[in-house]
Design an enzyme around this catalytic site. Structure first.
Site, mmCIF file in Angstrom:
data_model
loop_
_atom_site.group_PDB
_atom_site.id
_atom_site.type_symbol
_atom_site.label_atom_id
_atom_site.label_comp_id
_atom_site.label_asym_id
_atom_site.label_seq_id
_atom_site.Cartn_x
_atom_site.Cartn_y
_atom_site.Cartn_z
ATOM 1 N N ASP A 124 1.004 -1.459 -0.067
ATOM 2 C CA ASP A 124 0.409 -0.380 -0.463
ATOM 3 C C ASP A 124 1.482 0.947 -0.193
ATOM 4 O OD1 ASP A 124 -2.528 1.601 0.743
ATOM 5 O OD2 ASP A 124 -1.341 1.701 2.667
ATOM 6 N N ASP A 158 -1.077 -0.482 5.974
ATOM 7 C CA ASP A 158 -1.838 -0.330 7.866
ATOM 8 C C ASP A 158 -3.011 0.769 7.461
ATOM 9 O OD1 ASP A 158 -1.412 1.653 5.724
ATOM 10 O OD2 ASP A 158 -1.478 3.144 6.828
ATOM 11 N N ASP A 174 -7.365 -0.857 4.388
ATOM 12 C CA ASP A 174 -6.993 -2.594 4.170
ATOM 13 C C ASP A 174 -6.757 -3.732 4.841
ATOM 14 O OD1 ASP A 174 -5.142 -0.519 2.463
ATOM 15 O OD2 ASP A 174 -3.721 -0.546 4.099
HETATM 16 P P1 ADP Z 1 -4.068 4.417 0.074
HETATM 17 O O1 ADP Z 1 -4.094 3.175 -0.716
HETATM 18 O O2 ADP Z 1 -2.202 5.441 -0.578
HETATM 19 O O3 ADP Z 1 -3.135 3.793 1.009
HETATM 20 P P2 ADP Z 1 -5.956 5.601 0.424
HETATM 21 O O4 ADP Z 1 -7.364 4.003 -0.134
HETATM 22 O O5 ADP Z 1 -6.751 5.063 1.946
HETATM 23 O O6 ADP Z 1 -5.082 5.233 0.356
HETATM 24 O O7 ADP Z 1 -7.405 6.305 0.059
HETATM 25 C C1 ADP Z 1 -7.133 6.974 -1.349
HETATM 26 C C2 ADP Z 1 -7.294 8.309 -1.665
HETATM 27 O O8 ADP Z 1 -8.850 8.727 -1.364
HETATM 28 C C3 ADP Z 1 -7.252 9.167 -0.453
HETATM 29 O O9 ADP Z 1 -4.770 9.393 -1.394
HETATM 30 C C4 ADP Z 1 -7.594 10.274 -0.702
HETATM 31 O O10 ADP Z 1 -7.619 11.208 -2.136
HETATM 32 C C5 ADP Z 1 -8.301 9.685 -0.438
HETATM 33 N N1 ADP Z 1 -8.890 10.119 0.976
HETATM 34 C C6 ADP Z 1 -9.154 8.506 1.611
HETATM 35 N N2 ADP Z 1 -9.704 9.131 3.131
HETATM 36 C C7 ADP Z 1 -9.840 10.137 2.570
HETATM 37 C C8 ADP Z 1 -9.264 11.447 3.814
HETATM 38 N N3 ADP Z 1 -10.121 10.865 5.347
HETATM 39 N N4 ADP Z 1 -9.387 12.579 3.884
HETATM 40 C C9 ADP Z 1 -9.879 12.974 2.277
HETATM 41 N N5 ADP Z 1 -8.882 12.257 1.656
HETATM 42 C C10 ADP Z 1 -8.951 10.751 1.972
HETATM 43 MG MG MG Z 2 -3.357 3.530 3.653
#
Ligand code: ADP
Ligand code: MG
Length: 653
Positions: free
Chosen positions: A332, A547, A551
């Protein structure tokens, strides 16, 4: 050495002295009458072997006939009877078999204890008390009785008993017990402290944020205690093997004792019963499978211990085994390869003043544990009035929608903007873009950027060095950000703009690519013994490292789920099979190396034990091996195997 082991040592010494005396007597001219002589030998035999005989008898009573105690008892009692029958007076063999068997057992229990102790020392993180401050008075309380929100005082030299936030004081913490990291970590007011660390320099007043049961220490201890209950396939193989093997050798020994003499009688020759019974007894002594039965669980146990010493918690020997076959590692992005601590690099296209937009975003994120949420709160920096916020909805992989001062505020990526019907403006800056919309009207975006973890690029290289064929990155962030991170780290394959369910699909596709049949139970659950099962055990494994809460499904779906222990959400740690205590992706390569070493040791031990066993069995059947060789084969192999197993405790550099 514990009391039980000391008692065994005393028995070994007494029996050995008696044996020596009984050997010496005839040589100095003292000829005891046969019954007296036999009685003395019998006493020596019982001193050293009474418990083995008792266990054998007891297990026969319980219907579990064929175990190692049975093998030893039949062999030694048979040897005594044979010596009596032949009037040879040679009772030494029976004593020797028991004596060396017991020495082997003693050595083994000592070795197991030692490695247990090593591991529990590593894991000696349970705090004994907490200093709770009530009305200015400090009292010592059981950590179990401390409520969330209490104020505790941690003196220098004391272990932090509960997770919490520092309300006053500054100090450095020794986190070695948790992470294997020897560099102390500095904390100051407002910083989080994790239970299990040792406070080194200053007095800290801490407001607890979790109960003891929920605190990091308890979580870790639980993980370690559970880890031994997950048996690896190699261990299952051994117990299955022993179940078939022991009865088989017993029947083979019986056949060896009976068939040749009967054949000789039928063909008109002398029966030579005693020769064949002796060979059968030798055969039994050789066949004892203790080296295998003991050394394999011990190797895994030592491997898990070695890994925990390096800051990697492996929740079971089956996962250690799977780790050794890792071919694909899927990461991730946010919080795993990157620090997950974003800095604001720009605010664009907003009709509102920058401060106001930041405040709205921080308010919307007030309850979020997502790295982006935490970073926006940190970047705003001012205290937030939670009462202005209601109806918070976290849409995983997209962002947050909340009601602030009666208005619906959406904070997240372009997907979220699409969902709330706001027309967003793209940004050409490199970074993660957080768009904001108020009541469905676009209100600008905040550009934030994250940096790769210090060791991320090294970790990817180290994985390749450890035999991993492909490193993949999955992220919910945009293609542009994803590619720039991937390129700087040497990642082979990137998939961006993924929702959590897309991540699961991606991992499933990678599992299929690695040769798994998706749609049935994950490997190792009930282990189909057929063609498919065999392919399942031989194929390369896919590990996922993550993390966040979102996930957890992916962590559960991959062959090996690896979670960040420090920053990771509880759900991720729960769903994972392996936990990295220091959040350092470098530890994954370390863990793989440890698992490879451990498995190598396991196979060496299986190979050694089986080769020596079968060679001796063959020699025994042809009458070339006597009981002395049998004893060497048994105890010798066990000692070598145990010593070899202990090597797994040491982490390869
Ligand atoms: P990653 O796969 O990089 O860990 P996530 O799946 O957690 O990312 O989130 C994907 C995208 O969704 C982030 O890049 C962001 O644009 C948006 N996002 C997720 N959660 C939030 C939040 N709490 N506030 C703002 N944007 C969010
Ligand atoms: Mg993440």
């Amino acid at each position: 050495m514990n009391a039980k082991q000391r008692k065994m040592l005393a028995r070994v010494i007494v029996a050995a002295l008696m044996w020596g005396a009984l050997e010496l007597l005839p040589r100095v001219g003292v000829e005891l009458p046969t019954p007296a002589n036999f009685c003395l030998w019998l006493v020596a035999y019982l001193v050293i072997g009474y418990d083995v005989v008792l266990k054998a008898v007891r297990n026969i009573g319980r219907g579990r006939v064929f175990d190692e105690h049975f093998l030893m008892t039949v062999a030694t009692v048979g040897a005594l009877a044979l010596a009596l029958y032949e009037r040879s007076g040679d009772f030494a063999e029976a004593i020797a078999v028991m004596l060396f068997y017991q020495v082997g057992e003693l050595f083994q229990s000592y070795a197991v204890d030692r490695s247990r102790k090593n591991i529990s020392e590593l894991m000696d993180i349970r705090p004994d008390y907490a200093n709770v401050e009530v009305d200015g008075e400090v009292e010592k309380v059981d950590p179990d009785d401390v409520e969330v929100g209490s104020t505790i005082v941690v003196q220098p030299g004391e272990r932090v008993p509960l997770d919490g936030v520092v309300i006053s004081g500054a100090s450095s913490l020794d986190t070695a017990a948790l992470t294997g990291e020897s560099v102390p970590r500095d904390v100051a007011e407002g910083g989080e402290v994790v239970s299990g660390c040792i406070n080194l320099t200053g007095v800290l007043r801490v407001r607890t944020t979790r109960e003891f049961e929920e605190s990091t220490v308890s979580k870790i201890l639980e993980l370690v205690e559970d880890s031994t209950s997950h048996k690896s396939q190699s261990e299952n193989f051994i117990s299955k093997f022993a179940r078939v093997y022991t009865p088989a050798v017993c029947y083979a020994a019986l056949a060896l004792a009976v068939l040749p003499p009967v054949f000789f009688v039928l063909s008109g020759q002398a029966a030579a019963w005693d020769v064949w019974i002796y060979r059968a007894l030798t055969f039994l002594v050789i066949s004892c499978p203790c080296a295998l039965v003991v050394s394999i669980p011990l190797s895994f146990f030592a491997g898990i211990g070695g890994a925990s010493h390096a800051g990697v918690l492996v929740k079971g020997s089956n996962y250690l085994e799977a780790l050794s076959k890792t071919k694909v590692v899927v990461f991730d992005k946010t919080g795993t390869l990157t620090k997950g601590v974003f800095d604001v690099t720009g605010v664009h296209h907003s009709p509102l003043p920058t401060g106001e937009l930041m405040e709205l975003a921080a308010l919307a994120e007030v309850a979020s544990s997502h790295p982006i949420g935490k970073s926006l709160q940190r970047a705003y920096g001012e205290p937030l009035d939670r009462s202005r916020v209601s109806d918070v909805q976290e849409i995983s992989g997209a962002g947050i929608v909340a009601t602030i001062d009666g208005k619906s505020v959406a904070v997240g990526n372009d997907k979220l903007m699409g969902q709330v019907g706001a027309e967003h403006v793209d940004c050409h800056d490199v970074g993660t873009i957080v768009h904001v919309a108020i009541d469905g009207t676009y209100a600008g975006h905040i550009v934030i950027s994250d940096v790769a973890k210090d060791h991320a690029a090294e970790a990817v290289a180290a994985l390749k060095g450890a035999g991993v064929e492909k490193c993949v990155m999955l992220t919910g962030d945009t293609q542009r950000v994803a590619e720039s991170v991937a390129e700087s780290l040497g990642i082979d394959e990137v998939h961006a703009s993924l929702l959590p369910q897309n991540k699961v699909e991606r991992v499933e596709a990678l599992l299929v690519e690695a040769g798994a049949t998706v749609g049935e139970a994950p490997a190792g659950e009930d282990g189909p013994g057929d063609e498919e099962g065999r392919r399942e055990t031989r194929r390369g494994k896919v590990a996922f490292v993550g993390d966040g809460i979102n996930d957890a499904p992916v962590l559960a779906r991959a062959d090996i789920g690896i979670a960040m222990g420090g920053m990771g959400s509880d759900a991720a740690i729960e769903a994972a099979d392996v936990v990295l205590m220091d959040d350092d992706p470098m530890s994954i390569a370390k863990a793989i190396k440890i698992s490879r070493k451990c498995l190598r040791i396991v196979y060496q031990n299986i190979g050694l034990a089986l080769t020596v066993k079968f060679a001796c069995l063959a020699l025994g059947a042809f009458g070339i091996a006597n009981m002395w060789l049998a004893i060497f084969a048994d105890v010798g192999v066990m000692v070598i195997a145990v010593l070899n197993a202990i090597r797994a405790l040491r982490v390869p550099r």
